[in-house]
Design a protein around this motif. Sequence first.
Motif, PDB file in Angstrom:
ATOM      1  N   UNK A 200       4.903  31.628  38.033  1.00 39.95           N
ATOM      2  CA  UNK A 200       4.940  31.854  39.473  1.00 39.95           C
ATOM      3  C   UNK A 200       6.000  32.916  39.738  1.00 39.95           C
ATOM      4  N   UNK A 201       5.579  34.077  40.193  1.00 40.53           N
ATOM      5  CA  UNK A 201       6.495  35.212  40.275  1.00 40.53           C
ATOM      6  C   UNK A 201       7.638  34.996  41.253  1.00 40.53           C
ATOM      7  N   UNK A 202       7.392  34.336  42.385  1.00 40.08           N
ATOM      8  CA  UNK A 202       8.488  34.081  43.332  1.00 40.08           C
ATOM      9  C   UNK A 202       9.582  33.254  42.660  1.00 40.08           C
ATOM     10  N   UNK A 203       9.197  32.216  41.917  1.00 40.83           N
ATOM     11  CA  UNK A 203      10.193  31.390  41.214  1.00 40.83           C
ATOM     12  C   UNK A 203      10.966  32.218  40.192  1.00 40.83           C
ATOM     13  N   UNK A 204      10.299  33.148  39.567  1.00 42.10           N
ATOM     14  CA  UNK A 204      10.964  33.994  38.576  1.00 42.10           C
ATOM     15  C   UNK A 204      11.998  34.896  39.237  1.00 42.10           C
ATOM     16  N   UNK A 205      11.673  35.439  40.414  1.00 44.47           N
ATOM     17  CA  UNK A 205      12.657  36.226  41.153  1.00 44.47           C
ATOM     18  C   UNK A 205      13.805  35.334  41.613  1.00 44.47           C
ATOM     19  N   UNK A 206      13.500  34.100  42.007  1.00 45.26           N
ATOM     20  CA  UNK A 206      14.561  33.169  42.425  1.00 45.26           C
ATOM     21  C   UNK A 206      15.502  32.863  41.262  1.00 45.26           C
ATOM     22  N   UNK A 207      14.981  32.834  40.052  1.00 44.66           N
ATOM     23  CA  UNK A 207      15.845  32.645  38.886  1.00 44.66           C
ATOM     24  C   UNK A 207      16.832  33.814  38.776  1.00 44.66           C
ATOM     25  N   UNK A 208      16.336  35.023  38.980  1.00 43.37           N
ATOM     26  CA  UNK A 208      17.230  36.186  38.962  1.00 43.37           C
ATOM     27  C   UNK A 208      18.293  36.058  40.052  1.00 43.37           C
ATOM     28  N   UNK A 209      17.912  35.567  41.240  1.00 44.63           N
ATOM     29  CA  UNK A 209      18.887  35.349  42.317  1.00 44.63           C
ATOM     30  C   UNK A 209      19.959  34.348  41.880  1.00 44.63           C
ATOM     31  N   UNK A 210      19.538  33.319  41.189  1.00 35.94           N
ATOM     32  CA  UNK A 210      20.498  32.326  40.704  1.00 35.94           C
ATOM     33  C   UNK A 210      21.427  32.915  39.652  1.00 35.94           C
ATOM     34  N   UNK A 211      20.909  33.797  38.814  1.00 37.19           N
ATOM     35  CA  UNK A 211      21.777  34.490  37.861  1.00 37.19           C
ATOM     36  C   UNK A 211      22.851  35.286  38.609  1.00 37.19           C
ATOM     37  N   UNK A 212      22.462  35.930  39.718  1.00 34.23           N
ATOM     38  CA  UNK A 212      23.445  36.660  40.529  1.00 34.23           C
ATOM     39  C   UNK A 212      24.520  35.694  41.013  1.00 34.23           C
TER      40      UNK A 212
ATOM     41  N   UNK B 256      27.081  34.793  38.553  1.00 31.18           N
ATOM     42  CA  UNK B 256      27.857  35.899  38.000  1.00 31.18           C
ATOM     43  C   UNK B 256      27.238  36.503  36.751  1.00 31.18           C
ATOM     44  N   UNK B 257      26.013  36.122  36.446  1.00 24.68           N
ATOM     45  CA  UNK B 257      25.321  36.646  35.262  1.00 24.68           C
ATOM     46  C   UNK B 257      24.512  37.880  35.668  1.00 24.68           C
ATOM     47  N   UNK B 258      25.223  38.906  36.095  1.00 22.64           N
ATOM     48  CA  UNK B 258      24.586  40.080  36.673  1.00 22.64           C
ATOM     49  C   UNK B 258      23.696  40.829  35.694  1.00 22.64           C
ATOM     50  N   UNK B 259      24.098  40.922  34.444  1.00 26.92           N
ATOM     51  CA  UNK B 259      23.258  41.608  33.454  1.00 26.92           C
ATOM     52  C   UNK B 259      21.951  40.851  33.231  1.00 26.92           C
ATOM     53  N   UNK B 260      22.029  39.517  33.151  1.00 32.28           N
ATOM     54  CA  UNK B 260      20.812  38.712  33.003  1.00 32.28           C
ATOM     55  C   UNK B 260      19.905  38.877  34.214  1.00 32.28           C
ATOM     56  N   UNK B 261      20.505  38.892  35.395  1.00 35.09           N
ATOM     57  CA  UNK B 261      19.734  39.046  36.631  1.00 35.09           C
ATOM     58  C   UNK B 261      19.007  40.387  36.641  1.00 35.09           C
ATOM     59  N   UNK B 262      19.718  41.433  36.296  1.00 36.47           N
ATOM     60  CA  UNK B 262      19.109  42.759  36.308  1.00 36.47           C
ATOM     61  C   UNK B 262      18.013  42.876  35.247  1.00 36.47           C
ATOM     62  N   UNK B 263      18.253  42.325  34.053  1.00 32.10           N
ATOM     63  CA  UNK B 263      17.228  42.375  32.996  1.00 32.10           C
ATOM     64  C   UNK B 263      15.961  41.646  33.435  1.00 32.10           C
ATOM     65  N   UNK B 264      16.117  40.452  34.007  1.00 31.99           N
ATOM     66  CA  UNK B 264      14.945  39.703  34.464  1.00 31.99           C
ATOM     67  C   UNK B 264      14.230  40.459  35.570  1.00 31.99           C
ATOM     68  N   UNK B 265      14.985  40.999  36.513  1.00 35.38           N
ATOM     69  CA  UNK B 265      14.387  41.766  37.604  1.00 35.38           C
ATOM     70  C   UNK B 265      13.579  42.936  37.057  1.00 35.38           C
ATOM     71  N   UNK B 266      14.133  43.660  36.111  1.00 34.49           N
ATOM     72  CA  UNK B 266      13.427  44.805  35.514  1.00 34.49           C
ATOM     73  C   UNK B 266      12.136  44.357  34.827  1.00 34.49           C
ATOM     74  N   UNK B 267      12.191  43.236  34.123  1.00 30.94           N
ATOM     75  CA  UNK B 267      10.967  42.700  33.479  1.00 30.94           C
ATOM     76  C   UNK B 267       9.915  42.353  34.522  1.00 30.94           C
ATOM     77  N   UNK B 268      10.356  41.758  35.628  1.00 25.36           N
ATOM     78  CA  UNK B 268       9.409  41.344  36.661  1.00 25.36           C
ATOM     79  C   UNK B 268       8.781  42.525  37.380  1.00 25.36           C
TER      80      UNK B 268
END
Length: 102
Positions: A20-32, A35-47
């Motif tokens: 579910x793509x919305x949930x995947x973006x929400x995971x990136x928000x949670x990484x933000x 403080x896991x900014x690199x993980x957030x950006x990597x996931x966002x780029x993949x999505x």
Amino acid sequence: MLRYRTDNGVDGLPPGEGAFLACSFWLADNYVLLGRHDDARRLFERLIALRNDVGLLAEEYDPRSCRQVGNFPQAFSHVALVNTAHNLTRIEGPAQQRAAAD
């Protein structure tokens, strides 16, 4: 990210669904928020790499068949994309502000 387990048939649908793509973006928000900014950006780029040739997203993505599935185009996915992009451009952005307000 799956929005819920589908293998038990509780929802009346056949087992299985795509990520579910919305949930995947929400995971990136949670990484933000964590403080896991690199993980957030990597996931966002993949999505965002999953978008079609005109930049649209469906409701889900099937990683086995490497294709978008479900409702298309899906506004919910696009709203999540915009929110995550905003949170990433402003690390002290809305997601962080909402967390501080609680």
